[in-house]
Write a protein that holds these residues in place. Structure first.
Motif, PDB file in Angstrom:
ATOM      1  N   HIS A 196      39.540  36.950  39.887  1.00 13.90           N
ATOM      2  CA  HIS A 196      40.512  35.586  40.497  1.00 13.90           C
ATOM      3  C   HIS A 196      39.943  34.441  39.824  1.00 13.90           C
ATOM      4  CE1 HIS A 196      36.579  33.927  41.568  1.00 13.90           C
ATOM      5  NE2 HIS A 196      35.906  34.699  42.170  1.00 13.90           N
ATOM      6  N   GLU A 197      40.439  33.264  39.531  1.00 14.43           N
ATOM      7  CA  GLU A 197      39.820  32.348  37.869  1.00 14.43           C
ATOM      8  C   GLU A 197      39.174  31.380  38.216  1.00 14.43           C
ATOM      9  OE1 GLU A 197      43.623  29.403  37.189  1.00 14.43           O
ATOM     10  OE2 GLU A 197      44.937  31.263  36.990  1.00 14.43           O
ATOM     11  N   CYS A 233      36.551  40.299  45.635  1.00 15.72           N
ATOM     12  CA  CYS A 233      35.797  39.853  44.656  1.00 15.72           C
ATOM     13  C   CYS A 233      34.573  40.693  43.433  1.00 15.72           C
ATOM     14  CB  CYS A 233      35.097  38.620  44.095  1.00 15.72           C
ATOM     15  SG  CYS A 233      34.651  38.232  42.765  1.00 15.72           S
ATOM     16  N   ARG A 253      33.831  34.497  47.260  1.00 19.01           N
ATOM     17  CA  ARG A 253      35.581  34.692  47.398  1.00 19.01           C
ATOM     18  C   ARG A 253      34.919  36.809  47.559  1.00 19.01           C
ATOM     19  NH1 ARG A 253      40.459  31.630  44.432  1.00 19.01           N
ATOM     20  NH2 ARG A 253      40.617  32.458  46.322  1.00 19.01           N
TER      21      ARG A 253
END
Length: 422
Positions: A114-115, A90, A48
């Motif tokens: 992010h998760e 990311c 990501r």
């Protein structure tokens, strides 16, 4: 930081294992090399990382698009890459650099914006990674079986329990199937040869040989892997050979060599493709078969009564006895005797009783054969029965009792069953 690796593959595997345990996926990024081609540095990032939209606009696309208000191309007009992953910049990454012949970790960032995937769902993350490669392999395999993209898509759905878990759309499957067919096109012969030749060159226990004609078309090919050759070394006393399976697309005959293991299961010793069923092809094939098996001949080889096979077996095999399929011989009896004859049912019952009896001695079979023929008036006028009686040592059970493993293979039915399996 400072961890050392000997090879780049070790770096990739290490970071993938770490990523799977943490709950994210890895993407390869920048690679820098020295002038001699060796790795200077390699950067691995989270999948990501980066932006979802291309930074540069394709000039061809720009000319074909209608500009937005004001005459400028807006971000929404820029070409997008089709992907299920949304890149959000990311910064998680790992970089290794070459230091005195080893790869050393000199940059590492563990934080994500992010998760991450929860622990209970990481098994599906690993499955999805495997399926990404599996889907493509399945499409290639099914294209050779002439199974369409829609059926392949449905097959994938069954494997992953739902269309939403496939990770691709039906159109993606159709597009990839189209690309595979365009790539293969008329190169399938060369792809086949290159793949098997590479296996033969890289593996000492893989045998492969082939021949092409003046037009550079494939006419003969034979191969045997390590499992097949090992099976022959143990179970190669009896061999069944039946070239009756013709492929639809290429008009070539698939001719496996089949045996029986100690659990009475069929095992394959060798496989071959022939464009013609003639003496030249069979001579070539039998010689290559012996080469693949180190020159070891079976105790007997059982085939049908094809004239080309009979001549080839006699010329190539020096010690192996050539046996004929009992079913093929007995299947011709109704035509030769006359299935409409009044006493045909009685005749065929008596004939089967002596032909298939494993407990009869050779002299007992001869005397009972003569009695049955005399009782039903089968004389010299029916030369067909005289002919099969002369070659009785090659097919009758009573005359094969002296042959080791003589009762294991009596017909070529196993070869026909194997053809159906393939």
């Amino acid at each position: 930081m400072g961890h050392e690796f000997l090879h780049l593959e070790e770096v990739m595997e290490f970071y993938k294992v770490y990523a799977l345990a943490s709950g994210f996926d890895v993407r390869r990024y920048t690679t820098k090399k020295w002038r001699d081609g060796t790795i200077k540095s390699k950067l691995l990032v989270c999948n990501r990382q980066g932006s979802s939209y291309a930074k540069k606009v394709n000039k061809v696309d720009v000319e074909d698009r209608i500009p937005a208000v004001g005459g400028e191309l807006t971000v929404s007009d820029k070409p997008r890459r089709k992907t299920k992953v949304r890149r959000i910049g990311c910064k998680a990454r790992l970089r290794v650099s070459s230091v005195k012949g080893v790869l050393v970790v000199d940059r590492f960032h563990a934080g994500h914006n992010h998760e991450l995937v929860e622990v209970k769902d990481r098994q599906f993350q690993k499955l999805a990674r495997r399926l990404q490669k599996y889907h493509k392999e399945l499409i290639v395999f099914n294209s050779r079986l002439k199974i369409g993209a829609s059926k392949t898509y449905n097959m994938c759905k069954e494997h992953v329990n739902g269309f939403e878990n496939i990770g691709a759309s039906l159109n993606d499957f159709k597009n990839f199937s189209r690309d595979v067919k365009c790539y293969i096109n008329k190169r399938d012969r060369q792809l086949f040869i290159d793949r098997f030749r590479n296996l033969a060159e890289t593996r000492d226990d893989f045998y492969f040989d082939y021949e092409v004609d003046a037009d550079n078309s494939l006419v003969r090919a034979v191969w045997a892997d390590c499992t097949a050759r090992r099976n022959y070394s143990v179970f190669g006393d009896a061999v069944s050979f039946n070239p009756t399976y013709s492929t639809n697309k290429y008009s070539m005959v698939f001719t496996p060599f089949t045996g029986v293991d100690n659990h009475k299961r069929s095992v394959t010793f060798c496989g071959a493709l022939l464009n013609r069923e003639n003496e030249e092809s069979f001579m070539w094939l039998f010689r290559r078969f012996l080469d693949a098996m180190g020159g070891k001949e079976p105790h007997y080889i059982i085939t049908d009564q094809d004239p080309g096979i009979i001549t080839s077996v006699a010329n190539v095999f020096k010690t192996a006895r050539h046996r004929f399929c009992m079913w093929h011989i007995m299947n011709k009896v109704p035509v030769k005797y006359g299935s409409n004859a009044k006493d045909f049912q009685v005749f065929i019952r008596k004939l089967n009783a002596i032909v298939w009896d494993e407990d009869l001695e050779a002299n007992e079979f001869d005397s009972r054969w003569v009695e049955v023929m005399a009782e039903h008036g089968v004389g010299p006028e029916r030369e067909c029965f005289e002919g099969v009686f002369k070659i009785r040592r090659q097919w009758v059970m009573a005359h094969c009792r002296d042959l080791k493993m003589g009762s294991v293979l009596r017909t070529t039915q196993r070869s026909e069953s194997e053809n159906n399996f393939f």
